[in-house]
Write a protein that holds these residues in place. Structure first.
Motif, PDB file in Angstrom:
ATOM      1  N   ARG A  26      27.668 -21.848  27.637  1.00 36.13           N
ATOM      2  CA  ARG A  26      27.069 -20.678  28.979  1.00 36.13           C
ATOM      3  C   ARG A  26      26.097 -20.714  27.726  1.00 36.13           C
ATOM      4  O   ARG A  26      24.627 -19.687  27.213  1.00 36.13           O
ATOM      5  N   ALA A  27      26.182 -20.419  26.052  1.00 33.64           N
ATOM      6  CA  ALA A  27      25.008 -20.107  25.204  1.00 33.64           C
ATOM      7  C   ALA A  27      24.213 -21.260  25.086  1.00 33.64           C
ATOM      8  O   ALA A  27      22.799 -21.091  24.814  1.00 33.64           O
ATOM      9  N   LEU A  28      24.166 -22.878  25.071  1.00 26.36           N
ATOM     10  CA  LEU A  28      23.624 -24.265  25.221  1.00 26.36           C
ATOM     11  C   LEU A  28      22.505 -23.585  26.525  1.00 26.36           C
ATOM     12  O   LEU A  28      20.706 -23.263  26.527  1.00 26.36           O
ATOM     13  N   LEU A  29      23.191 -22.833  27.889  1.00 26.95           N
ATOM     14  CA  LEU A  29      21.746 -22.648  28.518  1.00 26.95           C
ATOM     15  C   LEU A  29      21.373 -21.417  28.780  1.00 26.95           C
ATOM     16  O   LEU A  29      20.088 -21.519  28.870  1.00 26.95           O
ATOM     17  N   SER A  30      21.513 -20.666  27.615  1.00 25.44           N
ATOM     18  CA  SER A  30      20.750 -19.528  27.069  1.00 25.44           C
ATOM     19  C   SER A  30      19.658 -20.035  25.993  1.00 25.44           C
ATOM     20  O   SER A  30      18.938 -19.035  26.501  1.00 25.44           O
ATOM     21  N   VAL A  31      20.129 -21.003  25.556  1.00 24.37           N
ATOM     22  CA  VAL A  31      18.720 -21.779  24.663  1.00 24.37           C
ATOM     23  C   VAL A  31      18.021 -21.985  25.474  1.00 24.37           C
ATOM     24  O   VAL A  31      16.393 -21.278  25.519  1.00 24.37           O
ATOM     25  N   LEU A  32      18.366 -22.299  26.172  1.00 24.07           N
ATOM     26  CA  LEU A  32      17.584 -23.310  27.362  1.00 24.07           C
ATOM     27  C   LEU A  32      16.473 -22.840  28.357  1.00 24.07           C
ATOM     28  O   LEU A  32      15.806 -22.817  29.005  1.00 24.07           O
ATOM     29  N   ALA A  33      17.342 -21.415  28.864  1.00 25.03           N
ATOM     30  CA  ALA A  33      16.677 -20.999  28.964  1.00 25.03           C
ATOM     31  C   ALA A  33      15.085 -19.936  28.796  1.00 25.03           C
ATOM     32  O   ALA A  33      13.919 -19.757  28.982  1.00 25.03           O
ATOM     33  N   LEU A  34      15.696 -19.627  27.605  1.00 26.47           N
ATOM     34  CA  LEU A  34      14.546 -18.717  26.229  1.00 26.47           C
ATOM     35  C   LEU A  34      13.813 -20.087  26.108  1.00 26.47           C
ATOM     36  O   LEU A  34      12.342 -19.723  25.960  1.00 26.47           O
ATOM     37  N   VAL A  35      14.026 -21.001  25.949  1.00 22.82           N
ATOM     38  CA  VAL A  35      12.617 -22.166  25.415  1.00 22.82           C
ATOM     39  C   VAL A  35      11.848 -22.082  26.932  1.00 22.82           C
ATOM     40  O   VAL A  35      10.608 -22.201  26.691  1.00 22.82           O
ATOM     41  N   GLY A  36      12.180 -22.149  27.694  1.00 21.55           N
ATOM     42  CA  GLY A  36      11.020 -22.339  29.077  1.00 21.55           C
ATOM     43  C   GLY A  36      11.065 -21.312  29.517  1.00 21.55           C
ATOM     44  O   GLY A  36       9.533 -21.487  29.816  1.00 21.55           O
ATOM     45  N   ALA A  37      10.906 -20.456  29.184  1.00 18.07           N
ATOM     46  CA  ALA A  37      10.056 -18.806  29.044  1.00 18.07           C
ATOM     47  C   ALA A  37       8.844 -18.786  27.773  1.00 18.07           C
ATOM     48  O   ALA A  37       8.320 -18.280  28.161  1.00 18.07           O
ATOM     49  N   GLY A  38       9.256 -19.411  26.870  1.00 18.54           N
ATOM     50  CA  GLY A  38       8.157 -19.928  25.474  1.00 18.54           C
ATOM     51  C   GLY A  38       7.371 -21.045  26.203  1.00 18.54           C
ATOM     52  O   GLY A  38       5.930 -20.597  25.901  1.00 18.54           O
ATOM     53  N   ALA A  39       7.515 -21.730  27.300  1.00 19.12           N
ATOM     54  CA  ALA A  39       6.407 -22.545  27.427  1.00 19.12           C
ATOM     55  C   ALA A  39       6.066 -22.047  27.902  1.00 19.12           C
ATOM     56  O   ALA A  39       4.566 -22.841  28.305  1.00 19.12           O
ATOM     57  N   VAL A  40       6.450 -21.180  29.293  1.00 16.72           N
ATOM     58  CA  VAL A  40       5.801 -20.878  30.528  1.00 16.72           C
ATOM     59  C   VAL A  40       5.068 -19.849  29.827  1.00 16.72           C
ATOM     60  O   VAL A  40       3.227 -20.196  30.191  1.00 16.72           O
ATOM     61  N   SER A  41       5.045 -19.323  28.908  1.00 13.62           N
ATOM     62  CA  SER A  41       4.258 -18.423  27.752  1.00 13.62           C
ATOM     63  C   SER A  41       2.880 -18.953  27.291  1.00 13.62           C
ATOM     64  O   SER A  41       1.639 -18.231  27.919  1.00 13.62           O
TER      65      SER A  41
ATOM     66  N   VAL B 240      21.006 -14.277  30.133  1.00 13.50           N
ATOM     67  CA  VAL B 240      21.321 -13.842  28.317  1.00 13.50           C
ATOM     68  C   VAL B 240      22.387 -13.215  28.535  1.00 13.50           C
ATOM     69  O   VAL B 240      23.374 -13.858  28.627  1.00 13.50           O
ATOM     70  N   LEU B 241      22.168 -12.362  28.860  1.00 14.06           N
ATOM     71  CA  LEU B 241      22.262 -11.293  29.077  1.00 14.06           C
ATOM     72  C   LEU B 241      24.163 -10.907  29.651  1.00 14.06           C
ATOM     73  O   LEU B 241      24.967 -10.773  29.223  1.00 14.06           O
ATOM     74  N   PHE B 242      23.886 -11.701  31.168  1.00 14.34           N
ATOM     75  CA  PHE B 242      24.717 -12.501  31.971  1.00 14.34           C
ATOM     76  C   PHE B 242      25.398 -13.474  31.897  1.00 14.34           C
ATOM     77  O   PHE B 242      26.648 -12.768  31.226  1.00 14.34           O
ATOM     78  N   LEU B 243      25.276 -14.247  30.673  1.00 16.81           N
ATOM     79  CA  LEU B 243      25.818 -15.200  30.859  1.00 16.81           C
ATOM     80  C   LEU B 243      27.031 -15.488  29.691  1.00 16.81           C
ATOM     81  O   LEU B 243      28.163 -15.510  29.300  1.00 16.81           O
ATOM     82  N   LEU B 244      26.077 -14.776  28.313  1.00 21.15           N
ATOM     83  CA  LEU B 244      27.233 -13.626  26.720  1.00 21.15           C
ATOM     84  C   LEU B 244      27.739 -12.743  26.658  1.00 21.15           C
ATOM     85  O   LEU B 244      28.471 -12.918  25.787  1.00 21.15           O
TER      86      LEU B 244
END
Length: 257
Positions: A131-146, A108-112
């Motif tokens: 890029r913002a949409l990709l960032s949201v998807l990355a955070l959602v994925g991290a939440g799912a794994v957690s 997210v920090l890199f993309l934005l």
């Protein structure tokens, strides 16, 4: 003699061994999510080898430092996993949560903030909204794994939350450190080292989309090939014309009447 032929008990490779409830589809899906860190390591290595981008190398180095911190924290805190646990070793903080949150927040920090692609003659760079949409998807994925770590009884919610916080903190700290390295000029010095140049490490992805890397050279080569083919066809056609005219010039006029 019979004891010598008794099979020895086998061990399980816990790196890829996941316990789940086969009658629960969510549990089955969570088991696959448990393999995300291993998959991301494969992605790291593949991108580093294929692109030789220093930004990806730096991000992977920070990821390994984050893993080292998790290893130390677990042995310092020494908090056990849940009673109905499916994992070995200490559980505080969750290494899976720390891994994926470092990766996602770093992305997210890199993309934005760091990635500022410039348009080329062959490619329009990814928009900020994409890029913002990709960032949201990355955070959602991290939440799912957690969340999967709690669902599979590998960690308590507190252990997962601490892992999320540790991964996020590592990502922010590493981003600030690499920003200083860039602005201080130290990165340019490192990229000029002979051993670094031997491996052809470069720094293009900050201003260039990864999908556009090498595309200009590819298109230029294709255009040269097409021009060469057209020229060869024109030369062949010109040769045939010349041969025809020479033959016509050798035929006597009486033979044409």
């Amino acid at each position: 003699m019979s004891d010598a032929y008794e099979p020895r008990p086998l061990a399980s490779l816990s790196l890829t061994h996941v316990h789940y409830d086969p009658d629960d589809l969510i549990s089955y899906f969570c088991a696959w999510l448990a393999l995300v860190p291993q998959g991301l390591c494969a992605v790291y290595v593949t991108l580093i080898w294929a692109s030789r981008e220093v930004e990806i190398v730096s991000m992977f180095a920070g990821q390994m430092a984050c893993e080292g911190l998790n290893w130390g924290l677990k042995r310092w805190i020494k908090e056990e996993r849940p009673r109905q646990m499916n994992g070995k070793g200490y559980g505080m903080p969750s290494s899976h949560a720390q891994f994926v949150w470092y990766f996602s927040v770093s992305l997210v920090l890199f993309l934005l903030l760091r990635h500022q692609p410039t348009p080329s003659t062959t490619h329009t760079p990814t928009t900020f909204q994409m890029r913002a949409l990709l960032s949201v998807l990355a955070l959602v994925g991290a939440g799912a794994v957690s969340a999967s770590r709690v669902y599979l009884n590998y960690h308590t919610p507190k252990q997962v939350l601490v892992g999320c916080a540790a991964g996020t903190g590592c990502a922010v700290a590493w981003f600030l450190f690499t920003t200083w390295v860039r602005r201080s000029g130290l990165l340019d010095v490192l990229l000029d080292l002979h051993v670094v140049r031997m491996f052809r490490v470069r720094d293009l992805i900050v201003t260039e989309d990864l999908v556009d890397a090498g595309w200009v050279r590819w298109e230029s080569g294709r255009r040269q090939k097409r021009r060469a083919v057209v020229k060869e066809e024109e030369d062949v056609a010109s040769g045939k014309k010349m041969t025809f005219h020479l033959r016509m010039a050798r035929i006597p006029c009486s033979d044409l009447t």
